[in-house]
Write an enzyme that holds these catalytic residues in place. Sequence first.
Site, PDB file in Angstrom:
ATOM      1  N   ARG A   1      28.190  -2.900 -16.875  1.00 27.63           N
ATOM      2  CA  ARG A   1      27.322  -2.014 -16.109  1.00 27.63           C
ATOM      3  C   ARG A   1      27.674  -0.558 -16.358  1.00 27.63           C
ATOM      4  O   ARG A   1      28.788  -0.223 -16.760  1.00 27.63           O
ATOM      5  CB  ARG A   1      27.453  -2.319 -14.604  1.00 27.63           C
ATOM      6  CG  ARG A   1      26.871  -3.659 -14.204  1.00 27.63           C
ATOM      7  CD  ARG A   1      25.383  -3.644 -14.424  1.00 27.63           C
ATOM      8  NE  ARG A   1      24.803  -4.962 -14.206  1.00 27.63           N
ATOM      9  CZ  ARG A   1      24.263  -5.354 -13.050  1.00 27.63           C
ATOM     10  NH1 ARG A   1      24.259  -4.557 -12.022  1.00 27.63           N
ATOM     11  NH2 ARG A   1      23.739  -6.546 -12.936  1.00 27.63           N
TER      12      ARG A   1
ATOM     13  N   LYS B   1      23.411 -14.647   0.678  1.00 28.15           N
ATOM     14  CA  LYS B   1      22.963 -14.489   2.057  1.00 28.15           C
ATOM     15  C   LYS B   1      21.727 -15.326   2.356  1.00 28.15           C
ATOM     16  O   LYS B   1      21.166 -15.228   3.446  1.00 28.15           O
ATOM     17  CB  LYS B   1      22.659 -13.015   2.328  1.00 28.15           C
ATOM     18  CG  LYS B   1      23.870 -12.104   2.093  1.00 28.15           C
ATOM     19  CD  LYS B   1      23.463 -10.652   2.115  1.00 28.15           C
ATOM     20  CE  LYS B   1      24.530  -9.800   1.445  1.00 28.15           C
ATOM     21  NZ  LYS B   1      24.086  -8.416   1.239  1.00 28.15           N
TER      22      LYS B   1
ATOM     23  N   ARG C   1      23.251   5.487   3.210  1.00 28.30           N
ATOM     24  CA  ARG C   1      23.988   4.680   4.171  1.00 28.30           C
ATOM     25  C   ARG C   1      25.366   5.296   4.329  1.00 28.30           C
ATOM     26  O   ARG C   1      25.536   6.492   4.149  1.00 28.30           O
ATOM     27  CB  ARG C   1      24.079   3.238   3.677  1.00 28.30           C
ATOM     28  CG  ARG C   1      22.744   2.550   3.719  1.00 28.30           C
ATOM     29  CD  ARG C   1      22.761   1.206   3.049  1.00 28.30           C
ATOM     30  NE  ARG C   1      21.458   0.590   3.207  1.00 28.30           N
ATOM     31  CZ  ARG C   1      20.389   0.903   2.518  1.00 28.30           C
ATOM     32  NH1 ARG C   1      20.467   1.794   1.559  1.00 28.30           N
ATOM     33  NH2 ARG C   1      19.227   0.353   2.745  1.00 28.30           N
TER      34      ARG C   1
ATOM     35  N   ARG D   1      14.691  -6.723  14.276  1.00 23.39           N
ATOM     36  CA  ARG D   1      14.105  -5.736  13.365  1.00 23.39           C
ATOM     37  C   ARG D   1      13.226  -6.329  12.274  1.00 23.39           C
ATOM     38  O   ARG D   1      12.727  -5.596  11.415  1.00 23.39           O
ATOM     39  CB  ARG D   1      15.228  -4.887  12.784  1.00 23.39           C
ATOM     40  CG  ARG D   1      15.825  -4.026  13.880  1.00 23.39           C
ATOM     41  CD  ARG D   1      17.090  -3.365  13.440  1.00 23.39           C
ATOM     42  NE  ARG D   1      16.848  -2.513  12.303  1.00 23.39           N
ATOM     43  CZ  ARG D   1      17.818  -1.924  11.626  1.00 23.39           C
ATOM     44  NH1 ARG D   1      19.066  -2.118  11.970  1.00 23.39           N
ATOM     45  NH2 ARG D   1      17.539  -1.177  10.621  1.00 23.39           N
TER      46      ARG D   1
ATOM     47  N   PRO E   1      24.520  -9.749   9.135  1.00 22.84           N
ATOM     48  CA  PRO E   1      24.936 -10.985   8.483  1.00 22.84           C
ATOM     49  C   PRO E   1      25.108 -10.838   6.976  1.00 22.84           C
ATOM     50  O   PRO E   1      24.169 -10.531   6.259  1.00 22.84           O
ATOM     51  CB  PRO E   1      23.818 -11.968   8.824  1.00 22.84           C
ATOM     52  CG  PRO E   1      22.668 -11.142   9.230  1.00 22.84           C
ATOM     53  CD  PRO E   1      23.190  -9.840   9.714  1.00 22.84           C
ATOM     54  N   GLU E   2      26.332 -11.007   6.520  1.00 24.27           N
ATOM     55  CA  GLU E   2      26.611 -11.115   5.090  1.00 24.27           C
ATOM     56  C   GLU E   2      27.057 -12.555   4.850  1.00 24.27           C
ATOM     57  O   GLU E   2      26.851 -13.412   5.702  1.00 24.27           O
ATOM     58  CB  GLU E   2      27.660 -10.071   4.673  1.00 24.27           C
ATOM     59  CG  GLU E   2      27.169  -8.641   4.962  1.00 24.27           C
ATOM     60  CD  GLU E   2      28.149  -7.555   4.556  1.00 24.27           C
ATOM     61  OE1 GLU E   2      28.972  -7.789   3.672  1.00 24.27           O
ATOM     62  OE2 GLU E   2      28.093  -6.459   5.137  1.00 24.27           O
TER      63      GLU E   2
END
Length: 295
Positions: free
Chosen positions: A168, A61, A278, A120, A2-3
Site C-alpha cells: 500500500r 463486522k 474523526r 442511528r 460494534p467492531e
Amino acid sequence: MPELPEVEVVRRGLERHVAGRTIGAVSVLTARSVRRHAAGPQDLVTRLVGRRLGSARRRGKYLWVPLDDAAPHRAGEALLAHLGMSGQLLVRPAAAPAERHLRVRVRLDDGNELRFVDQRTFGGLAVVRLAASADDGAPVPEPVTHITVDPLEASFDLDAVTGRLRRRRTGVKRALLDQTLVSGVGNIYADEALWRARMHYARPTETLRRAEVVRLVDAVRTVLVEALDDGGTSFDALYVDVNGRSGWFDRSLAVYGQADRPCPRCGTPVRRDQFMNRSAYTCPRCQPRPRRGRW
DNA sequence: ATCGTAGCCTGGAGGC
DNA sequence: TGCCTCCAGGCTACGA
C-alpha cells in the site's frame, strides 16, 4: 461502536438463543433498516417467514444466519446483519415493550422475538444469497465477498496480510481500517493496536519493515482477542437484561477516548488528533509522529 | 488501479 | 430552560 469483538459476542448470543428456531411473523418498522435488501421490505418478510434459522456466522463486522429450507429454489440464502454504529440484535419475549429505536421484529416459534434495534440506522438487515469469498472461497453472503478473512479466523494468513500492507501507499491506520486488507478493525481497535505496537497512525505503509508489520498485525490480533475475552463474560446480558444493555462500553482502553489521561505505559498525556474527520488517539511519546507522515 | 473524501443518521454534551 | 453546534464512525459511492 460494534467492531469485531462485539459482533462476535452477538454471534455467540444468536448461536445460543435463536439457532434452530423457525420464523413466524416479521414486521419492518423502519424501511431504512432493510434498505440493503434490494427487493424491498415486503420481499424480505416473504423470504423470512417460515424459514428455520441455522448457525450464526461472522466475518469482520458482518454477521449472518443461514436460512434452512426444504424449498430448493431458496437454498443458499442467509439473513445478513450489519450493526453499523448503533445496531443491536436482542432476543426478547414477544410481549416485552418495544425499545425506543426498534426497527425490525422477527417472531420466533418459542415465544421470543429477535429484535433489530438501531438508533442511528447505519446498520441493517437483508436476506441475501451465499457466494464464494474472493479471499478464501468460503461461502459468505454476496455483499461480504469483498471482505477479507479476519484475524480470528483459522484461515487468517499473516504473510498475505503483511505483503498486502507493504504494497500500500497510504498511512498505516487508513490501511488498518480498510476491510479488504484486514477485516473487523474499526477506529477503537486500530488506535489500541497502534498504541500496543508503538506505531504512529500516519506512518507511511511503504516505510514499514516486515518485522514491524508482523508486530502490528500481532497487536491487532491481541487487542481483538482481549476485548473478546472481556466482552464474552457479559454477553448473555445482551439478551436477558431488561435494558438490552451490551456492556461493551466500559472496557479498559489504553488510548481510545482517553485524551489528556496518562498513557498506561509511560504516563505521558494521551493526545487526540483530527484524522479522517474523526479522531486518532496516541501517546506522543510511545508513538512519535514520523517525519514524513502520511494520512 | 488506487487513494481519499462526502454523506448517511440521531442523540448526548456543552456553550451561551 | 432552550436553542444551537459539534461530535461519534462503518460503509458506500464517487471523484481525482
